[in-house]
Design a protein around this motif. Structure first.
Motif, PDB file in Angstrom:
ATOM      1  N   PHE A 175       0.811  -1.173  -0.046  1.00 20.61           N
ATOM      2  CA  PHE A 175      -0.083   0.048   0.131  1.00 20.61           C
ATOM      3  C   PHE A 175       1.040   1.341   0.102  1.00 20.61           C
ATOM      4  CE2 PHE A 175      -2.783   2.537   2.888  1.00 20.61           C
ATOM      5  CZ  PHE A 175      -3.549   3.079   1.844  1.00 20.61           C
ATOM      6  N   THR A 176       1.808   1.391   0.960  1.00 21.79           N
ATOM      7  CA  THR A 176       2.737   2.392   0.974  1.00 21.79           C
ATOM      8  C   THR A 176       3.480   2.794  -0.245  1.00 21.79           C
ATOM      9  OG1 THR A 176       3.226   1.846   3.242  1.00 21.79           O
ATOM     10  CG2 THR A 176       4.654   3.348   2.426  1.00 21.79           C
ATOM     11  N   GLU A 177       3.942   1.454  -1.001  1.00 28.66           N
ATOM     12  CA  GLU A 177       4.634   1.570  -2.181  1.00 28.66           C
ATOM     13  C   GLU A 177       3.840   2.111  -3.453  1.00 28.66           C
ATOM     14  OE1 GLU A 177       6.877  -1.760  -3.441  1.00 28.66           O
ATOM     15  OE2 GLU A 177       8.282  -1.611  -1.415  1.00 28.66           O
ATOM     16  N   LEU A 178       2.402   1.864  -3.239  1.00 30.41           N
ATOM     17  CA  LEU A 178       1.495   2.358  -4.270  1.00 30.41           C
ATOM     18  C   LEU A 178       1.395   3.820  -3.925  1.00 30.41           C
ATOM     19  CD1 LEU A 178      -0.675   1.236  -6.356  1.00 30.41           C
ATOM     20  CD2 LEU A 178      -2.324   1.667  -4.326  1.00 30.41           C
ATOM     21  N   LEU A 179       1.210   4.194  -2.734  1.00 27.11           N
ATOM     22  CA  LEU A 179       1.232   5.460  -2.523  1.00 27.11           C
ATOM     23  C   LEU A 179       2.447   6.392  -2.831  1.00 27.11           C
ATOM     24  CD1 LEU A 179      -0.431   5.397   0.990  1.00 27.11           C
ATOM     25  CD2 LEU A 179      -1.477   6.069  -1.104  1.00 27.11           C
ATOM     26  N   LEU A 180       3.615   5.885  -2.520  1.00 31.54           N
ATOM     27  CA  LEU A 180       4.745   6.691  -3.001  1.00 31.54           C
ATOM     28  C   LEU A 180       5.065   6.957  -4.298  1.00 31.54           C
ATOM     29  CD1 LEU A 180       7.007   4.779  -0.604  1.00 31.54           C
ATOM     30  CD2 LEU A 180       6.856   6.926  -0.649  1.00 31.54           C
ATOM     31  N   ALA A 181       4.225   6.183  -5.149  1.00 35.12           N
ATOM     32  CA  ALA A 181       4.317   6.659  -6.712  1.00 35.12           C
ATOM     33  C   ALA A 181       3.407   7.643  -6.860  1.00 35.12           C
ATOM     34  CB  ALA A 181       4.094   5.169  -7.514  1.00 35.12           C
ATOM     35  N   GLN A 182       2.619   8.036  -6.135  1.00 34.05           N
ATOM     36  CA  GLN A 182       1.554   9.081  -6.172  1.00 34.05           C
ATOM     37  C   GLN A 182       2.028  10.469  -6.219  1.00 34.05           C
ATOM     38  OE1 GLN A 182      -0.946   8.043  -8.020  1.00 34.05           O
ATOM     39  NE2 GLN A 182      -0.578   5.857  -7.638  1.00 34.05           N
ATOM     40  N   PRO A 183       1.410  11.339  -6.521  1.00 35.26           N
ATOM     41  CA  PRO A 183       1.884  12.833  -6.220  1.00 35.26           C
ATOM     42  C   PRO A 183       1.488  13.136  -4.554  1.00 35.26           C
ATOM     43  CG  PRO A 183       0.055  12.918  -7.635  1.00 35.26           C
ATOM     44  CD  PRO A 183       0.363  11.761  -7.594  1.00 35.26           C
ATOM     45  N   ILE A 184       2.095  12.583  -3.692  1.00 35.74           N
ATOM     46  CA  ILE A 184       1.917  12.798  -2.320  1.00 35.74           C
ATOM     47  C   ILE A 184       3.398  12.942  -1.633  1.00 35.74           C
ATOM     48  CG2 ILE A 184       0.781  12.013  -0.472  1.00 35.74           C
ATOM     49  CD1 ILE A 184      -0.783  10.009  -2.244  1.00 35.74           C
ATOM     50  N   LYS A 185       3.649  13.741  -0.714  1.00 33.22           N
ATOM     51  CA  LYS A 185       4.732  13.807   0.019  1.00 33.22           C
ATOM     52  C   LYS A 185       4.851  12.595   1.010  1.00 33.22           C
ATOM     53  CE  LYS A 185       6.285  17.885   2.508  1.00 33.22           C
ATOM     54  NZ  LYS A 185       6.006  18.967   3.221  1.00 33.22           N
ATOM     55  N   ARG A 186       6.077  12.238   0.979  1.00 33.39           N
ATOM     56  CA  ARG A 186       6.472  11.091   2.104  1.00 33.39           C
ATOM     57  C   ARG A 186       6.126  11.462   3.321  1.00 33.39           C
ATOM     58  NH1 ARG A 186      12.191   8.191   1.138  1.00 33.39           N
ATOM     59  NH2 ARG A 186      11.780   7.497  -0.993  1.00 33.39           N
ATOM     60  N   SER A 187       6.178  12.413   3.864  1.00 38.14           N
ATOM     61  CA  SER A 187       5.812  12.482   5.379  1.00 38.14           C
ATOM     62  C   SER A 187       4.299  12.481   5.564  1.00 38.14           C
ATOM     63  CB  SER A 187       6.512  13.839   5.785  1.00 38.14           C
ATOM     64  OG  SER A 187       5.931  14.925   5.028  1.00 38.14           O
TER      65      SER A 187
END
Lengths: 260, 235
Positions: free
Chosen positions: A72-84
């Motif tokens: 889930f996290t990896e999916l989110l990391l590829a989206q335009p969202i800041k890591r923190s």
């Protein structure tokens, strides 16, 4: 961040464990009240359970969620969202859902027993506040451990060790140090030693409020003498806030260098 | 479009990218090839900001992307292994990703194209590998972005889905998109890719068209040409 928080929260609400945790507190609340038949006594018993159990559950949930939601996290990391944003959102999602289980699970039986008619309502409220703080602190600490360990088993082991240290070993070592150095003035030392353990700090916080000197122990007595009841409450609450802020700050720092 | 300058990345003692320089122009299909562990995925993840390089710079449209995140709105990324949260249903996952990107999504056509309708309410944990990959493709292609990065897109796909995938890629190319693909299926690469970027030991070993590569290695088909490149290095 709210979107991430929402999804993490729903994800947890959907898993059975949140309900098990909720049901456990519900049962605990009822059993304690009907066995003790006295709200004040039930609160003291509850204190001893909450202080050991919420950190343990927070630690386990934090580590488990972190490793299980890797995809889930990896999916989110590829989206335009800041890591923190991703990780703080997840952190708040877990902490809030755990806190909800705690507050509702204990709140319902106590309300049914007639909490509002009792003078113990503030003590009980403080107990829930401390429990919630412990949730937020230990989930953050668990995230720290998990972020530093790629290996799941290792991370889990270290996290449990951390809980064991703060819940059990720290007190033992502290006691031994008091015995060994008992020829020296230990007031300030013990005061600071307490601040470095959120579990000890919560215990003192509640006991100060309940004003049961017999249960305060050495550090509690020093605490009371040094700060007085109200100022002592304030100081210990403030240190608890620091205990949340510092691990969260470290999560953010760690994230900047982390590869996924 | 993409300009990579002197990129270094180490994992512990293992050097994966060692001063990689690469320039990819806007428009066209680029295949990133190389033996296992040559740093293809690391390169892609560096572009996406999932891996933080030790040194060097990555620019997209003349702007450095390191430590930034907004630029990812212009990238569609298909991860190598389609691992999704198991508790979510296909429908929920698609709407979640749509919700997270401030962009118009075109998912209904893609769901129809890959015949995913019967799976929409199923949990992702219960899907087969191929079906998960189809969901993965829907998530990747439903947004309209300048840059599309596909990491092993053919994994687990049946022949019909593969044909649809090739059509999709060609359609995006005709719109002037830049598409990066990694794959070990050489026939697929030969069919879709216009240009080849060959990675070896953390550097670009060859960059050019398939025809050039065949000429340079004196081979008639791509598979042997690539094998030739890898073998040469090992001698």
């Amino acid at each position: 961040m709210f979107k991430i928080l929402k999804y993490s929260f729903y994800d947890l609400m959907r898993s059975r464990w949140s309900y098990v945790y909720f049901a456990f507190y519900l049962a605990l609340g009822f059993v304690l009240l009907f066995l003790n038949n006295d709200i004040n006594k039930a609160i003291i018993t509850l204190l001893n359970i909450i202080i050991v159990l919420t950190p343990l559950i927070g630690t386990i949930f934090g580590v488990m969620y972190f490793y299980n939601s890797k995809e889930f996290t990896e999916l989110l990391l590829a989206q335009p969202i800041k890591r923190s944003t991703i990780f703080i959102g997840q952190y708040l999602g877990i902490s809030i859902s755990l806190t909800l289980s705690l507050v509702l699970g204990l709140g319902i039986p106590f309300l049914m027993y007639g909490l509002f008619k009792s003078s113990a309502i503030f003590d009980f409220g403080l107990l829930l506040v401390v429990g919630s703080f412990l949730n937020f602190i230990f989930v953050a600490l668990a995230f720290n451990v998990a972020l530093s360990n790629v290996n799941k088993i290792k991370g889990f082991g270290y996290a449990i060790l951390m809980w064991l240290f703060l819940a059990v070993i720290y007190d033992g070592a502290f006691l031994i140090s008091l015995i060994v150095f008992n020829e020296y003035p230990l007031d300030k030392y013990s005061l600071f030693a307490t601040m470095f353990n959120p579990i000890d700090l919560s215990r003192i916080l509640i006991l100060l409020k309940l004003d049961i000197s017999a249960l305060l122990g050495y550090t509690g007595a020093v605490f009371k003498k040094f700060f007085g009841t109200n100022f002592g409450l304030f100081v210990s609450l403030f240190v608890m806030v620091l205990w949340v802020i510092f691990p969260v700050w470290r999560i953010n720092r760690k994230l900047r260098k982390k590869d996924f | 479009m993409i300009k990579i300058n002197n990129l270094h990345k180490k994992f512990g003692k293992l050097v994966v990218l060692d001063g990689l320089d690469l320039e990819i122009n806007s428009g066209g299909i680029f295949a990133i090839l190389g033996p296992n562990g040559s740093g293809k995925t690391t390169l892609i993840k560096s572009i996406l900001g999932m891996v933080i390089p030790n040194a060097g710079d990555i620019k997209i449209n003349e702007q450095s992307v390191l430590k930034k995140w907004e630029y990812r709105n212009q990238i569609n990324y298909l991860p190598q292994i389609a691992n999704f949260p198991v508790n979510l249903s296909v429908k929920e996952l698609i709407s979640m990703v749509k919700n997270l990107r401030p962009k118009k999504a075109n998912d209904t056509d893609l769901i129809k194209l890959f015949s995913l309708e019967p799976f929409l309410d199923k949990k992702l944990g219960n899907l087969s590998g191929g079906t998960k990959q189809k969901v993965n493709l829907v998530l990747t292609f439903m947004f309209d972005s300048e840059l599309i990065i596909l990491d092993e897109p053919t994994t687990g796909l049946d022949p019909i889905a593969l044909i649809h995938l090739k059509e999709l890629i060609q359609k995006e190319k005709s719109k002037g998109k830049t598409i990066l693909i990694t794959s070990h299926i050489m026939s697929f690469v030969e069919e879709v890719a216009g240009e080849i970027v060959f990675l070896l030991d953390g550097e670009i070993y060859f960059k050019g068209s398939i025809v050039d590569l065949k000429k340079q290695t004196n081979q008639v088909d791509l598979e042997h040409a690539i094998a030739n490149l890898i073998a040469k290095e090992n001698v």
